[in-house]
Scaffold this motif. Structure first.
Motif, PDB file in Angstrom:
ATOM      1  N   ALA A 171      64.560  57.196  86.750  1.00 46.47           N
ATOM      2  CA  ALA A 171      64.682  57.246  85.288  1.00 46.47           C
ATOM      3  C   ALA A 171      63.494  56.787  84.425  1.00 46.47           C
ATOM      4  N   THR A 172      62.996  56.050  85.029  1.00 46.88           N
ATOM      5  CA  THR A 172      62.056  55.055  84.028  1.00 46.88           C
ATOM      6  C   THR A 172      60.779  54.811  84.941  1.00 46.88           C
ATOM      7  N   ASP A 173      59.424  54.568  84.028  1.00 46.05           N
ATOM      8  CA  ASP A 173      58.330  53.921  84.812  1.00 46.05           C
ATOM      9  C   ASP A 173      58.169  52.497  84.297  1.00 46.05           C
ATOM     10  N   ALA A 174      59.280  52.039  83.775  1.00 46.22           N
ATOM     11  CA  ALA A 174      59.173  50.615  83.324  1.00 46.22           C
ATOM     12  C   ALA A 174      59.319  49.824  84.486  1.00 46.22           C
ATOM     13  N   VAL A 175      58.973  48.420  84.227  1.00 46.42           N
ATOM     14  CA  VAL A 175      59.010  47.545  85.370  1.00 46.42           C
ATOM     15  C   VAL A 175      60.400  47.291  85.737  1.00 46.42           C
ATOM     16  N   LEU A 176      60.857  47.335  87.048  1.00 41.61           N
ATOM     17  CA  LEU A 176      62.271  47.052  87.363  1.00 41.61           C
ATOM     18  C   LEU A 176      62.118  45.676  87.888  1.00 41.61           C
ATOM     19  N   ASP A 177      62.713  44.677  87.457  1.00 44.89           N
ATOM     20  CA  ASP A 177      63.162  43.227  87.510  1.00 44.89           C
ATOM     21  C   ASP A 177      64.263  43.021  88.166  1.00 44.89           C
ATOM     22  N   VAL A 178      64.001  42.847  89.826  1.00 44.77           N
ATOM     23  CA  VAL A 178      65.452  42.780  90.455  1.00 44.77           C
ATOM     24  C   VAL A 178      65.721  41.116  90.704  1.00 44.77           C
ATOM     25  N   HIS A 179      66.864  40.893  90.131  1.00 46.10           N
ATOM     26  CA  HIS A 179      67.254  39.444  90.380  1.00 46.10           C
ATOM     27  C   HIS A 179      68.422  39.383  91.413  1.00 46.10           C
ATOM     28  N   LEU A 180      68.036  39.090  92.688  1.00 47.46           N
ATOM     29  CA  LEU A 180      69.007  38.932  93.764  1.00 47.46           C
ATOM     30  C   LEU A 180      69.933  37.871  93.827  1.00 47.46           C
ATOM     31  N   MET A 181      71.023  37.789  93.356  1.00 49.02           N
ATOM     32  CA  MET A 181      71.980  36.595  93.392  1.00 49.02           C
ATOM     33  C   MET A 181      72.961  36.878  94.691  1.00 49.02           C
ATOM     34  N   VAL A 182      72.386  36.944  95.750  1.00 51.16           N
ATOM     35  CA  VAL A 182      72.895  37.205  97.079  1.00 51.16           C
ATOM     36  C   VAL A 182      72.622  36.129  97.992  1.00 51.16           C
ATOM     37  N   ALA A 183      73.428  35.865  99.012  1.00 48.97           N
ATOM     38  CA  ALA A 183      73.233  35.070 100.114  1.00 48.97           C
ATOM     39  C   ALA A 183      72.113  36.070 101.039  1.00 48.97           C
ATOM     40  N   ARG A 184      71.338  35.151 101.733  1.00 55.76           N
ATOM     41  CA  ARG A 184      70.390  35.866 102.660  1.00 55.76           C
ATOM     42  C   ARG A 184      69.541  36.997 101.592  1.00 55.76           C
ATOM     43  N   PRO A 185      68.944  36.498 100.835  1.00 57.10           N
ATOM     44  CA  PRO A 185      68.059  37.275 100.025  1.00 57.10           C
ATOM     45  C   PRO A 185      67.075  37.939 100.770  1.00 57.10           C
ATOM     46  N   ALA A 186      66.355  37.475 101.748  1.00 57.72           N
ATOM     47  CA  ALA A 186      65.352  38.089 102.547  1.00 57.72           C
ATOM     48  C   ALA A 186      65.917  39.396 103.090  1.00 57.72           C
ATOM     49  N   ASP A 187      66.860  39.434 103.418  1.00 60.31           N
ATOM     50  CA  ASP A 187      67.639  40.833 104.009  1.00 60.31           C
ATOM     51  C   ASP A 187      67.395  42.071 103.341  1.00 60.31           C
ATOM     52  N   TRP A 188      67.301  41.635 101.796  1.00 57.32           N
ATOM     53  CA  TRP A 188      67.306  42.749 100.910  1.00 57.32           C
ATOM     54  C   TRP A 188      65.845  43.110 100.398  1.00 57.32           C
ATOM     55  N   ILE A 189      64.934  42.591 100.760  1.00 57.08           N
ATOM     56  CA  ILE A 189      63.491  42.590 100.076  1.00 57.08           C
ATOM     57  C   ILE A 189      63.293  44.020 100.364  1.00 57.08           C
ATOM     58  N   ASP A 190      63.240  44.515 101.791  1.00 58.72           N
ATOM     59  CA  ASP A 190      62.852  45.898 102.176  1.00 58.72           C
ATOM     60  C   ASP A 190      63.523  46.985 101.258  1.00 58.72           C
ATOM     61  N   PRO A 191      64.980  46.636 101.587  1.00 60.55           N
ATOM     62  CA  PRO A 191      65.796  47.930 100.689  1.00 60.55           C
ATOM     63  C   PRO A 191      65.479  47.917  99.159  1.00 60.55           C
ATOM     64  N   PHE A 192      65.428  46.979  98.623  1.00 65.26           N
ATOM     65  CA  PHE A 192      64.909  47.071  97.125  1.00 65.26           C
ATOM     66  C   PHE A 192      63.316  47.418  96.736  1.00 65.26           C
ATOM     67  N   VAL A 193      62.722  47.146  97.695  1.00 67.30           N
ATOM     68  CA  VAL A 193      61.185  47.379  97.286  1.00 67.30           C
ATOM     69  C   VAL A 193      61.211  48.875  97.511  1.00 67.30           C
TER      70      VAL A 193
END
Ligand code: DX5
Ligand code: ZN
Length: 219
Positions: A57-79
């Motif tokens: 929906a946008t070309d703006a910067v998407l700034d993802v704030h991970l408030m999760v346990a084991r955040p490293a597991d979520w790097i690839d899915p969010f990138v």
């Protein structure tokens, strides 16, 4: 001039596209995505599919704030879902060097967030790996909370540490940023102000609330 990053947490979840379009027309070029897992914080929000929908929906910067346990597991899915900035909490990751390096290897900007009670010394070994530091000005988990009064000094100290380290990591603050606190945040040294309720809640339109916040942030 400080940047304002609207937090979509405060937007109507059935109308995220309109929330992005309204803030973008008002001038927003960053959007803050609050990802909560019900473990690190006592609330649940959304995952990579919502991030991908925002990306479309946008070309703006998407700034993802991970408030999760084991955040490293979520790097690839969010990138993969189009995140430009990925921020992990220091309190929940015992391998921050590895995690921050991995975020950069994936081509995103790497951020670390500190809760209000986390010692600022945590940042000292991390500066060379950081593109962004997020100083929480509430305890994470919910929008609409009040700015913690001791935050100003904490932002000042973080800014001084960042400058002394010669780092160019952006200093972002998150929680309770409104017309009354935005100027305080900027005076203390903040460069990116996350604002949820102040953009998407209260009287008036998004454009009017954005303009009022913009004026409050000009100090
Ligand atoms: C809190 C989130 C914030 C929140 C801010 O856990 O990290 O980004 O959306 O909301 P307001 O601006 O309403 O305090
Ligand atoms: Zn946030």
């Amino acid at each position: 001039m400080a940047r304002i990053a609207p937090s979509l947490l405060a937007a109507d979840p059935l109308r995220l596209g309109a929330a992005i379009a309204d803030a973008a027309s008002a001038g927003a070029d960053w959007f803050h995505l609050d990802v909560m897992d019900g473990r690190f914080v006592p609330n649940l929000t959304f995952g990579p599919a919502t991030c991908a929908a925002c990306r479309a929906a946008t070309d703006a910067v998407l700034d993802v704030h991970l408030m999760v346990a084991r955040p490293a597991d979520w790097i690839d899915p969010f990138v993969d879902a189009g995140a430009d900035v990925v921020t992990v909490h220091a309190e929940t990751d015992p391998n921050l060097h590895r995690t921050l390096t991995r975020i950069r290897e994936r081509g995103a900007r790497a951020g670390v967030a500190l809760n209000p009670a986390t010692p600022l010394g945590t940042l000292e070994p991390l500066w060379p790996l950081l593109d962004l530091v997020l100083v929480m000005t509430v305890n994470p988990g919910f929008g609409g909370q009040a700015w913690i009064e001791t935050s100003d000094l904490r932002i000042e100290r973080t800014r001084a540490a960042r400058d002394a380290a010669g780092s160019d990591a952006l200093l972002e603050v998150d929680g309770g940023v409104d017309r009354a606190t935005a100027g305080r945040a900027v005076r203390a040294g903040a460069e990116v102000l996350v604002a949820g309720s102040a953009v998407y809640g209260g009287d008036g339109t998004v454009a009017e609330r954005w303009a009022a916040l913009r004026r409050a942030a000009e100090v």
